[in-house]
Design an enzyme around this catalytic site. Structure first.
Site, mmCIF file in Angstrom:
data_model
loop_
_atom_site.group_PDB
_atom_site.id
_atom_site.type_symbol
_atom_site.label_atom_id
_atom_site.label_comp_id
_atom_site.label_asym_id
_atom_site.label_seq_id
_atom_site.Cartn_x
_atom_site.Cartn_y
_atom_site.Cartn_z
ATOM 1 N N ARG A 47 0.838 -1.212 0.000
ATOM 2 C CA ARG A 47 0.000 0.000 0.000
ATOM 3 C C ARG A 47 0.869 1.256 0.000
ATOM 4 N NH1 ARG A 47 -1.765 1.954 4.498
ATOM 5 N NH2 ARG A 47 -2.274 -0.039 5.479
ATOM 6 N N TYR A 99 -15.919 15.701 -18.462
ATOM 7 C CA TYR A 99 -16.307 14.321 -18.184
ATOM 8 C C TYR A 99 -17.374 14.325 -17.086
ATOM 9 C CZ TYR A 99 -16.108 9.561 -16.489
ATOM 10 O OH TYR A 99 -16.461 8.310 -16.086
ATOM 11 N N ASP A 171 -6.940 17.633 -17.094
ATOM 12 C CA ASP A 171 -7.305 16.245 -17.396
ATOM 13 C C ASP A 171 -6.843 15.988 -18.831
ATOM 14 O OD1 ASP A 171 -8.503 13.866 -18.162
ATOM 15 O OD2 ASP A 171 -10.367 14.240 -17.057
ATOM 16 N N LYS A 196 -8.023 4.667 -20.433
ATOM 17 C CA LYS A 196 -8.320 5.010 -21.819
ATOM 18 C C LYS A 196 -7.103 4.759 -22.726
ATOM 19 C CE LYS A 196 -12.142 6.059 -19.767
ATOM 20 N NZ LYS A 196 -12.478 7.395 -19.295
HETATM 21 C C1 LIG Z 1 -12.979 7.992 -18.150
HETATM 22 C C2 LIG Z 1 -12.592 9.367 -17.800
HETATM 23 C C3 LIG Z 1 -12.399 9.750 -16.460
HETATM 24 C C4 LIG Z 1 -12.661 8.806 -15.289
HETATM 25 O O1 LIG Z 1 -11.754 7.745 -15.302
HETATM 26 P P1 LIG Z 1 -12.112 6.247 -14.746
HETATM 27 O O2 LIG Z 1 -10.846 5.512 -15.014
HETATM 28 O O3 LIG Z 1 -13.296 5.755 -15.529
HETATM 29 O O4 LIG Z 1 -12.437 6.372 -13.301
HETATM 30 C C5 LIG Z 1 -11.992 11.059 -16.219
HETATM 31 N N1 LIG Z 1 -11.800 11.940 -17.219
HETATM 32 C C6 LIG Z 1 -11.994 11.610 -18.512
HETATM 33 C C7 LIG Z 1 -11.769 12.626 -19.582
HETATM 34 C C8 LIG Z 1 -12.396 10.321 -18.853
HETATM 35 O O5 LIG Z 1 -12.605 9.996 -20.131
#
Ligand SMILES: *Cc1c(COP(=O)(O)O)cnc(C)c1O
Length: 372
Positions: A47, A99, A171, A196
């Site tokens: 952890r 998002y 992001d 992603k």
């Molecule tokens: C999918 C996504 C998230 C959230 O991520 P998770 O891995 O699904 O928790 C945040 N920002 C963007 C732009 C995303 O496409």
């Protein structure tokens, strides 16, 4: 060194014990102490730290040109860690197109915890300037944005944030470091859903925060691993770093496909609008050209009609898969309003497309038959 080289070599080395060229995940949760009570290999308990996670974090920091990175079990855990590094009473300025899960965190979880937020069109710098409050401590940027692919000016927003005494977080999930590196444009932190493009194969969940300076704020973000327990499994860290090796080539090829798909869609009589920053007609095209290395591999389009007409198109595709998420090798199509739920502001006639690594001719042929 260039990104292609770093994606393969950063945080990786031939194993000195066995000579193994390919890394193996270190699954052990605990590490042996020396006879003197110390930890000769630097790890105590998974952890707190783990060699496989540490290698991934080193790789992520290098790819975004940051000082340090922290890996999380999802993008959502990563954004929560950033928000909770703030204090109750602080204000977050967020984009009006973002998002939906990040917005849900601010609305449903963090508002109750005492964090204030408001949203603004981040492509309008005057509006951003006017929306900053004396206690704004974070400017959250998402560019290109989800699902309208709006592009906002990272350097200008980072400057505005700094002037107002706030941090700027980007992001970077849609663009990836292959297309833009926000820390080099003045952003303080980068956040990723590594689920992603970085994962790239729709088979792992992950998140990350990368920082320009390894400062006290980032220490609070990092606390969400060791103290709050938001840690990714070593196996997922290993799988993610394995995928990152091919990231630059995947993203470039997917973006080239997306450019062709967007140009095809823009010429279709049943299509009312295409949102893709790589198209000359996109309102932020000039900024996209200067800030990004291409228009990326995400796009959305609106069909003439409403929800039914959009759903009918998504029902007719054969090669695209109707599914949420993005960034994998396979192309996906999604009716975004229905997945975002009752608070959604996404147009009902909009379909979002994640363009994969298939041949563009086949993707275009599939959309062509679906749009008849
Ligand atoms: C999918 C996504 C998230 C959230 O991520 P998770 O891995 O699904 O928790 C945040 N920002 C963007 C732009 C995303 O496409």
């Amino acid at each position: 060194m260039k990104l292609e080289t770093l994606a393969i070599h950063a945080g990786r080395a031939v194993d000195s014990g066995s000579g193994a060229v390919a890394a193996s995940p270190v699954l052990s949760t605990t590490f042996e102490r020396g006879t003197d009570g110390n930890y000769p290999h630097g790890h105590i308990y998974t952890r707190a730290s783990n060699p496989t996670r540490a290698a991934l974090e080193q790789c992520l920091a290098v790819l975004e040109q940051g000082a340090a990175a922290t890996a999380f079990p999802s993008g959502s855990a990563a954004s929560m860690a950033v928000f909770q590094a703030l204090a109750p009473g602080d204000h977050v300025l967020a984009p009006d197109d973002m998002y939906h899960g990040t917005r849900t965190q601010l609305r449903d979880l963090l508002h109750r915890w005492g964090l204030e937020y408001s949203v603004v069109d981040m492509t309008d710098l005057d509006a951003v300037r006017a929306a900053l409050r004396p206690h704004t401590r974070l400017v959250w940027v998402e560019t290109p944005s989800n699902p309208l692919l709006k592009v906002s000016d990272i350097a200008a927003l980072a400057q505005l944030a700094r002037t107002g005494g706030a941090r700027c977080v980007v992001d970077n999930t849609f663009a990836t470091p292959v297309l833009q590196q926000p820390l080099t444009l003045g952003a303080d932190l980068v956040m990723h859903s590594t689920t992603k493009y970085l994962g790239g194969h729709s088979d792992l969940l992950g998140g990350a925060v990368i920082t320009r300076e390894d400062d006290a704020f980032f220490a609070r973000v990092r606390d969400f691993q060791a103290k709050a327990g938001a840690v990714p499994a070593p196996f997922d860290c290993w799988l993610l770093q394995r995928s990152i090796a091919t990231l630059p080539y995947r993203v470039r090829a997917q973006a080239a496909n997306a450019q062709r798909v967007a140009e095809f869609l823009a010429a279709q009589p049943r299509v009312a609008a295409v949102h893709y920053p790589g198209l000359a007609g996109h309102p932020d095209h000039a900024l996209a050209v200067s800030q990004m290395r291409s228009g990326g591999a995400m796009l959305s389009f609106q069909v003439h009609g409403g929800r039914d007409e959009a759903l009918a198109v998504s029902a007719r595709v054969k090669l695209f898969t109707r599914a949420t998420s993005l960034g994998g090798v396979e192309s996906l199509i999604e009716h975004r309003a229905s997945v975002e739920g009752p608070y959604s502001t996404t147009p009902e006639n909009l379909l979002r497309v994640s363009v994969g690594l298939e041949h563009a001719d086949d993707l275009i042929a599939d959309l062509h038959q679906a749009l008849v």
